[in-house]
Design an enzyme around this catalytic site. Structure first.
Site: not given
Ligand SMILES: Cc1cc2nc3c(=O)[nH]c(=O)nc-3n(C[C@H](O)[C@H](O)[C@H](O)COP(=O)(O)O)c2cc1C
Length: 387
Positions: A25, A107, A128, A130, A156, A165, A252, A276, A279
């Site tokens: 994940y 989150s 954060q 949504y 976000t 994914r 964001k 993100h 992702r």
């Molecule tokens: C496992 C995972 C879950 C995430 N869940 C959220 C989330 O709930 N809300 C959000 O705004 N971003 C989420 N993100 C994005 C992160 O806030 C962030 O933008 C991202 O991890 C940055 O990239 P990096 O992992 O390469 O540092 C998630 C990222 C990952 C890896």
């Protein structure tokens, strides 16, 4: 105990200790994962100017993000399901961030609730959100964040619809994990993780279950999530949400100059240049490549932060030298958390801090607030030439 000197060291331990479903994940991007890969490889393309015979005493990485003092310009990014990477993960990560002196962002889709984190920390954290359709739910979420003393919200904007994914679909990702033959076989090899999970009550989405209308148990959550996100989101709705909160706001998921201009016009306290972590929109440019154009457009109007791809203090330095006023780590802290809980997050922050401080010194700088593009060697056409 192995000697840990890099974020990659933590990742190796994390992989060994965490159920495959949750490792996958975190360690994945959407579709072909091109953007996910380039987020990190583009940092490697930028090189540093080595300087010598410069006074390197009394160095500092201290600065401010949205007016808040930080020990270094690195916040913990919001990461959903953090409490599945390690029992009570959000509480542990928030504690590590607090002790280190950097912001923690919780989150909406966390396992530990806003109240759980507030009860176990002493300083304000960021929350954060949504952009969900249900105004009632949003209002209550903001009230809860206010009551918990959150000092800013991070809205976000890049997940109105979810990027696909593949691994999550194949693994049947859920919290708590669904017990299939494959997941049971894998969980049986992760007994340390399992023992800790048995000792906590927090095993599903703490901010949603029992708070969103019609969501009283995890089985009703997936239908709620499918319905809840506001596909019709526009800038007017963003402005309404900012007003509803009434405090500091960070927007964001900005990856375009026009969007950055809109965010600045709305009066955000900061924007995060972020895809993100690769992702969402696969095929988007890496955040570090988009940063210069966005800074040129709005850098004098709004504080510009960056995330996606940061795996070292050198990456932080590169983003700061480009002109960002702060950065965030997602996976880099998750690796630490999954490897060794709170201690692992502290280790991740220490590793990044040491790399940042030493690199800054070797580039001839003593104060993170003084670094600029002069210390960087950026390849010609780094930003690309796109029609
Ligand atoms: C496992 C995972 C879950 C995430 N869940 C959220 C989330 O709930 N809300 C959000 O705004 N971003 C989420 N993100 C994005 C992160 O806030 C962030 O933008 C991202 O991890 C940055 O990239 P990096 O992992 O390469 O540092 C998630 C990222 C990952 C890896």
């Amino acid at each position: 105990m192995p000697v840990i000197t890099t974020i990659d060291d933590l990742k190796r331990i994390y992989k060994r200790r965490t159920p495959k479903m949750f490792y996958d994940y975190a360690e994945t991007g959407s579709w072909t994962e091109q953007t996910f890969r380039e987020n990190t490889s583009d940092f490697d393309r930028i090189r540093l100017r080595q300087r010598v015979a410069v006074d390197m005493t009394n160095r500092t990485t201290k600065t401010q993000m949205i007016g808040q003092d930080v020990a270094m310009p690195v916040a913990l990014a919001p990461v959903g399901l953090t409490g599945m990477q390690c029992a009570d993960g959000e509480i542990k990560a928030a504690k590590a961030a607090e002790k280190f002196g950097v912001p923690f962002t919780l989150s909406t889709l966390s396992i530990c609730s806003i109240e759980d984190v507030a009860e176990n920390t002493t300083k304000p954290f960021w929350f954060q959100v949504y952009t969900l359709k249900d105004d009632d739910f949003m209002r209550r979420l903001f009230d809860r964040a206010r009551d918990a003393g959150c000092s800013a919200i991070v809205i976000t904007l890049d997940l109105q619809v979810q990027g696909q994914r593949h691994k999550d679909l194949k693994n049947g990702l859920s919290a708590p994990p669904k017990l299939t033959m494959a997941s049971i076989a894998n969980l049986a090899t992760k007994w340390g993780w399992g023992l800790q999970m048995l000792q906590t009550k927090r095993r599903t989405f703490g901010n949603v279950i029992g708070h969103a209308k019609g969501v009283s148990d995890p089985s009703s959550l997936s239908s709620w999530t499918a319905e809840a996100f506001d596909h019709a989101l526009d800038w007017k709705r963003v402005a309404d949400l900012m007003k509803m909160w009434g405090g500091k706001v960070i927007l964001k998921g900005i990856m375009d100059v026009e969007d950055a201009k809109m965010a600045a016009k709305l009066g955000a306290d900061a924007i995060i240049v972020s895809n993100h972590g690769g992702r969402q929109l696969d095929g988007a440019l890496s955040s570090i490549r988009m940063l210069p154009a966005i800074l040129d457009a709005v850098g004098d109007k709004v504080e510009v932060h960056l995330d996606s791809g940061i795996r070292s203090g050198q990456d932080v330095l590169k983003a700061m030298a480009m002109g960002a006023k702060g950065t965030y780590i997602g996976r880099a802290f998750v690796y630490g958390l999954g490897a060794m809980g709170e201690k692992g997050v502290t280790t991740a922050l220490n590793v990044i801090h040491k790399e940042l401080d030493t690199t800054m010194a070797l580039c001839g700088k003593r104060d993170i607030q003084d670094v600029d593009r002069d210390i960087l060697l950026v390849p010609k056409y780094f930003e690309g030439s796109w029609a």
